[in-house]
Design an enzyme around this catalytic site. Structure first.
Site, short mmCIF file in Angstrom:
data_model
loop_
_atom_site.label_atom_id
_atom_site.label_comp_id
_atom_site.label_asym_id
_atom_site.label_seq_id
_atom_site.Cartn_x
_atom_site.Cartn_y
_atom_site.Cartn_z
CG HIS A 143 -0.47 0.02 2.53
ND1 HIS A 143 -0.14 1.16 3.20
CD2 HIS A 143 -0.20 -1.00 3.40
CE1 HIS A 143 0.30 0.87 4.41
NE2 HIS A 143 0.28 -0.44 4.55
CG ASP A 163 -2.52 4.44 2.94
OD1 ASP A 163 -2.22 3.37 2.40
OD2 ASP A 163 -3.37 4.54 3.84
CG ASP A 208 2.73 -0.19 7.72
OD1 ASP A 208 2.36 -0.62 6.62
OD2 ASP A 208 1.97 -0.10 8.71
CD GLU A 261 -3.18 -1.25 5.40
OE1 GLU A 261 -3.27 -2.32 5.97
OE2 GLU A 261 -2.73 -0.21 5.97
CD GLU A 262 -1.58 2.46 7.64
OE1 GLU A 262 -2.20 1.91 8.59
OE2 GLU A 262 -0.46 2.10 7.27
CG ASP A 305 1.16 -3.96 5.00
OD1 ASP A 305 2.04 -3.57 5.79
OD2 ASP A 305 -0.01 -3.53 5.01
ZN LIG Z 1 0.75 -1.63 6.22
#
Ligand SMILES: [Zn+2]
Length: 204
Positions: A81, A83, A111, A144-145, A168
């Protein structure tokens, strides 16, 4: 045995995390990655997840056809991802004793830019080696967050792989997660002083 190019990975990781990557505002990261993937020979498309979610950017889909002679091979999808959690307005990376840190004003962005960079370097090694490969699809998602919203809104008609790997997750390198029970969301009002849990929890 093929070895990753550590200097190349480090330089590119720093380049990617230097961009702001707020959820729903992933456009700068998208454009950078689009250029890199096109230079590697991929065809890049964007879906309408951004419009569905009210963001400035959709999910990035990239496709590289199989090398000659292995057209029927398993088609692999690699995903990460774009973001990050706040504060993610662009990271200055500090390297100390072989470990990467942010300068303390933002997150590092590992991340999930480590997943993004792992995919880019892996593809480069594959192409440099000239190894035969089946169709390769890359999916870099937005937002994603906060609830894997980019994945939830992705345009499934673009999916053309047999297996997929999302780079991830927590744990040691090599650990593979093959299932999860799901996610529950709660809305809770908490009264008190706000402070960042990672940077200054003692102020909260
Ligand atoms: Zn992540």
């Amino acid at each position: 045995m093929t070895q990753v190019n550590k200097e190349r990975m480090l330089a590119e990781f720093k380049e990617i995390v230097a961009l702001p990557c707020h959820s729903l505002q992933e456009r700068p990261v998208f454009e950078l990655l689009k250029g890199k993937l096109e230079a590697l020979g991929f065809t890049v498309e964007e879906d309408d997840a951004g419009e569905k979610l009210g963001g400035n950017c959709g999910n990035l889909w990239a496709f590289l056809p199989a090398s000659a002679g292995v057209e029927g091979a398993v088609r692999v999808l690699l995903s990460a991802h774009m973001d990050g959690v706040e504060p993610c307005g662009g990271t200055t990376v500090i390297q100390k004793d072989g470990v990467l840190y942010s300068d303390g004003t933002t997150i590092l962005g590992g991340d999930d830019k480590s997943g993004v960079e792992g995919i880019l370097e892996g593809i480069r090694l594959l192409l440099e080696e000239g190894a035969p490969h089946g169709d390769i699809q890359i999916l870099f998602t937005v937002c994603e967050e906060g609830g894997v919203n980019g994945s939830r809104c992705l345009d499934r008609s673009k999916l053309r792989a047999d297996v997929g790997y999302a780079l991830d997750g927590e744990g040691a390198p090599g650990e593979i997660v093959v299932g999860a029970p799901g996610q529950k969301k709660y809305k809770i009002d908490i009264i008190g002083r706000t402070a960042h849990g990672g940077l200054e929890p003692e102020k909260g």
